[in-house]
Design a protein around this motif. Structure first.
Motif, PDB file in Angstrom:
ATOM      1  N   GLU A  52      41.192  50.312  32.927  1.00 31.60           N
ATOM      2  CA  GLU A  52      40.194  50.896  33.844  1.00 31.60           C
ATOM      3  C   GLU A  52      40.540  52.346  34.184  1.00 31.60           C
ATOM      4  O   GLU A  52      39.662  53.215  34.215  1.00 31.60           O
ATOM      5  CB  GLU A  52      40.117  50.074  35.143  1.00 31.60           C
ATOM      6  CG  GLU A  52      39.600  48.649  34.971  1.00 31.60           C
ATOM      7  CD  GLU A  52      38.174  48.595  34.424  1.00 31.60           C
ATOM      8  OE1 GLU A  52      37.388  49.520  34.670  1.00 31.60           O
ATOM      9  OE2 GLU A  52      37.864  47.614  33.719  1.00 31.60           O
ATOM     10  N   PHE A 102      35.652  46.118  48.860  1.00 36.43           N
ATOM     11  CA  PHE A 102      35.525  45.521  47.544  1.00 36.43           C
ATOM     12  C   PHE A 102      34.340  44.564  47.550  1.00 36.43           C
ATOM     13  O   PHE A 102      34.360  43.536  48.209  1.00 36.43           O
ATOM     14  CB  PHE A 102      36.798  44.776  47.156  1.00 36.43           C
ATOM     15  CG  PHE A 102      36.751  44.269  45.750  1.00 36.43           C
ATOM     16  CD1 PHE A 102      37.050  45.113  44.702  1.00 36.43           C
ATOM     17  CD2 PHE A 102      36.389  42.966  45.470  1.00 36.43           C
ATOM     18  CE1 PHE A 102      36.996  44.666  43.392  1.00 36.43           C
ATOM     19  CE2 PHE A 102      36.336  42.506  44.169  1.00 36.43           C
ATOM     20  CZ  PHE A 102      36.637  43.360  43.136  1.00 36.43           C
ATOM     21  N   ILE A 104      32.002  43.102  44.614  1.00 36.75           N
ATOM     22  CA  ILE A 104      31.720  43.091  43.182  1.00 36.75           C
ATOM     23  C   ILE A 104      30.223  43.080  42.896  1.00 36.75           C
ATOM     24  O   ILE A 104      29.755  43.595  41.895  1.00 36.75           O
ATOM     25  CB  ILE A 104      32.460  41.902  42.491  1.00 36.75           C
ATOM     26  CG1 ILE A 104      32.508  42.094  40.987  1.00 36.75           C
ATOM     27  CG2 ILE A 104      31.879  40.557  42.856  1.00 36.75           C
ATOM     28  CD1 ILE A 104      33.419  43.184  40.538  1.00 36.75           C
ATOM     29  N   GLY A 105      29.451  42.524  43.823  1.00 38.29           N
ATOM     30  CA  GLY A 105      28.013  42.403  43.586  1.00 38.29           C
ATOM     31  C   GLY A 105      27.207  43.613  44.014  1.00 38.29           C
ATOM     32  O   GLY A 105      25.987  43.585  44.016  1.00 38.29           O
ATOM     33  N   GLU A 109      25.696  50.030  38.818  1.00 34.72           N
ATOM     34  CA  GLU A 109      26.200  49.528  37.542  1.00 34.72           C
ATOM     35  C   GLU A 109      27.652  49.983  37.353  1.00 34.72           C
ATOM     36  O   GLU A 109      28.405  49.400  36.601  1.00 34.72           O
ATOM     37  CB  GLU A 109      25.297  50.125  36.449  1.00 34.72           C
ATOM     38  CG  GLU A 109      25.561  49.643  35.064  1.00 34.72           C
ATOM     39  CD  GLU A 109      24.658  50.361  34.046  1.00 34.72           C
ATOM     40  OE1 GLU A 109      23.546  50.767  34.415  1.00 34.72           O
ATOM     41  OE2 GLU A 109      25.092  50.503  32.905  1.00 34.72           O
ATOM     42  N   ARG A 112      33.299  50.057  39.667  1.00 31.69           N
ATOM     43  CA  ARG A 112      34.126  48.922  40.071  1.00 31.69           C
ATOM     44  C   ARG A 112      35.574  49.049  39.627  1.00 31.69           C
ATOM     45  O   ARG A 112      36.458  48.391  40.143  1.00 31.69           O
ATOM     46  CB  ARG A 112      33.563  47.625  39.514  1.00 31.69           C
ATOM     47  CG  ARG A 112      32.265  47.241  40.145  1.00 31.69           C
ATOM     48  CD  ARG A 112      31.701  45.957  39.570  1.00 31.69           C
ATOM     49  NE  ARG A 112      30.409  45.715  40.163  1.00 31.69           N
ATOM     50  CZ  ARG A 112      29.300  46.306  39.770  1.00 31.69           C
ATOM     51  NH1 ARG A 112      29.313  47.138  38.772  1.00 31.69           N
ATOM     52  NH2 ARG A 112      28.164  46.064  40.387  1.00 31.69           N
ATOM     53  N   GLY A 113      35.798  49.884  38.606  1.00 30.06           N
ATOM     54  CA  GLY A 113      37.117  49.956  37.977  1.00 30.06           C
ATOM     55  C   GLY A 113      38.237  50.292  38.942  1.00 30.06           C
ATOM     56  O   GLY A 113      39.278  49.649  38.942  1.00 30.06           O
ATOM     57  N   MET A 116      38.888  47.423  41.243  1.00 30.18           N
ATOM     58  CA  MET A 116      39.544  46.314  40.528  1.00 30.18           C
ATOM     59  C   MET A 116      41.015  46.627  40.312  1.00 30.18           C
ATOM     60  O   MET A 116      41.874  45.759  40.426  1.00 30.18           O
ATOM     61  CB  MET A 116      38.856  46.076  39.179  1.00 30.18           C
ATOM     62  CG  MET A 116      37.544  45.308  39.326  1.00 30.18           C
ATOM     63  SD  MET A 116      36.479  45.416  37.859  1.00 30.18           S
ATOM     64  CE  MET A 116      37.484  44.668  36.621  1.00 30.18           C
ATOM     65  N   ARG A 119      42.939  46.188  43.490  1.00 31.05           N
ATOM     66  CA  ARG A 119      43.133  44.775  43.771  1.00 31.05           C
ATOM     67  C   ARG A 119      44.182  44.142  42.859  1.00 31.05           C
ATOM     68  O   ARG A 119      44.906  43.240  43.256  1.00 31.05           O
ATOM     69  CB  ARG A 119      41.790  44.063  43.558  1.00 31.05           C
ATOM     70  CG  ARG A 119      41.645  42.853  44.388  1.00 31.05           C
ATOM     71  CD  ARG A 119      40.258  42.272  44.200  1.00 31.05           C
ATOM     72  NE  ARG A 119      40.205  40.999  44.857  1.00 31.05           N
ATOM     73  CZ  ARG A 119      39.693  40.811  46.060  1.00 31.05           C
ATOM     74  NH1 ARG A 119      39.196  41.815  46.721  1.00 31.05           N
ATOM     75  NH2 ARG A 119      39.686  39.616  46.598  1.00 31.05           N
TER      76      ARG A 119
ATOM     77  N   SER B  56      35.277  46.745  33.236  1.00 33.09           N
ATOM     78  CA  SER B  56      34.323  47.012  34.324  1.00 33.09           C
ATOM     79  C   SER B  56      33.022  47.589  33.782  1.00 33.09           C
ATOM     80  O   SER B  56      31.965  47.423  34.393  1.00 33.09           O
ATOM     81  CB  SER B  56      34.927  47.962  35.351  1.00 33.09           C
ATOM     82  OG  SER B  56      34.998  49.270  34.830  1.00 33.09           O
ATOM     83  N   VAL B  98      28.884  35.770  42.825  1.00 36.22           N
ATOM     84  CA  VAL B  98      27.689  36.557  42.538  1.00 36.22           C
ATOM     85  C   VAL B  98      26.909  35.955  41.360  1.00 36.22           C
ATOM     86  O   VAL B  98      25.704  35.769  41.431  1.00 36.22           O
ATOM     87  CB  VAL B  98      28.074  38.027  42.219  1.00 36.22           C
ATOM     88  CG1 VAL B  98      26.817  38.873  42.058  1.00 36.22           C
ATOM     89  CG2 VAL B  98      28.960  38.616  43.293  1.00 36.22           C
TER      90      VAL B  98
END
Lengths: 141, 103
Positions: A52, A102, A104-105, A109, A112-113, A116, A119, B56, B98
């Motif tokens: 990522e 955080f 995710i939903g 688009e 998130r990297g 993530m 985390r 991702s 989700v």
């Protein structure tokens, strides 16, 4: 890609890579990392996080300019895996990115990297400018 | 990345990607999913049995597609995750909260 193995101690290995800022090179590098890491869930998560960060370095840092390189230092010991990823870009406001909740939903688009990675690693931060990332994960074999 | 598409009936379709869904090919997956979206399928199943890894950039495409499908009262289901790498990642990010993930 150049690879100079400079491992000295038996249980400590150090590697240096210089990677082109191309999508294909970034994705193929995942297989290289996989072969070096010990077989464990922590390694999988670290490999994911490193990918990522390299992806961000190539795309946002170096703007996918193939003449710009990504420098990667990787250290594997019996206790942890660590990497430093440096791009030739102008940096970004990483503190703001990391501090986002955080989710995710979330609608976007993208984006998130970084979360993530945060985390998945035990320690993750950038230099002040935001073009050099430091990742560390303890290994539970 | 190679993908196979199986039309189950007028409402359902299953898409089976093979290999890695990553930065280098996720746009291709997005285009294929959008094509299914335009064909008005209400239930789209992604068969993960032959997917080895996802990043991702791939996840972003799935989540975007899930959202658009949901807006039309459709459902996206991820089925048959075999790779431990992917299982660990989905667990870490709680993707099942989700997107529906089936065995």
């Amino acid at each position: 890609m150049k690879n100079n193995e400079a491992g000295v101690q038996k249980d400590k290995k150090e590697f240096h890579f210089e990677l082109e800022s191309r999508k294909k090179a970034v994705c193929e590098f995942q297989a290289v990392i996989y072969k070096l890491l010990p077989n464990s869930i922590s390694s999988d998560i670290f490999a994911m996080a490193l990918h990522e960060i390299i992806m961000n370095a190539a795309e946002h840092g170096n703007q996918l300019n193939p003449e710009k390189e990504i420098d990667i230092d990787l250290k594997i010991t019996g206790e942890y895996i660590a990497a430093v990823v440096k791009d030739q870009g102008t940096g970004f406001n990483w503190r703001q990115k990391i501090s986002q909740n955080f989710d995710i939903g979330r609608d976007s688009e993208r984006g998130r990297g970084i979360m993530m990675t945060d985390r998945g690693c035990d320690s993750f931060y950038y230099n002040q400018k935001g073009n050099k990332a430091y990742l560390l994960k303890k290994i539970n074999l | 990345m190679e993908t196979k598409t199986d039309i189950i009936d007028n409402n359902q379709v299953m898409i089976s990607p093979v290999g890695n869904i990553d930065f280098s090919n996720s746009q291709q997956l997005k285009d294929e999913l959008l094509e299914l979206f335009e064909q008005d399928y209400k239930k789209v199943v992604i068969d993960f049995s032959e997917v080895e890894s996802i990043d991702s950039s791939g996840l972003g495409k799935l989540l975007l597609f899930h959202k658009r499908l949901k807006e039309k009262d459709g459902t996206l289901i991820i089925r048959n995750v075999k790779s431990d790498y992917i299982k660990n990642m989905f667990e870490m990010i709680h993707l099942n909260k989700v997107i529906e993930i089936e065995d």
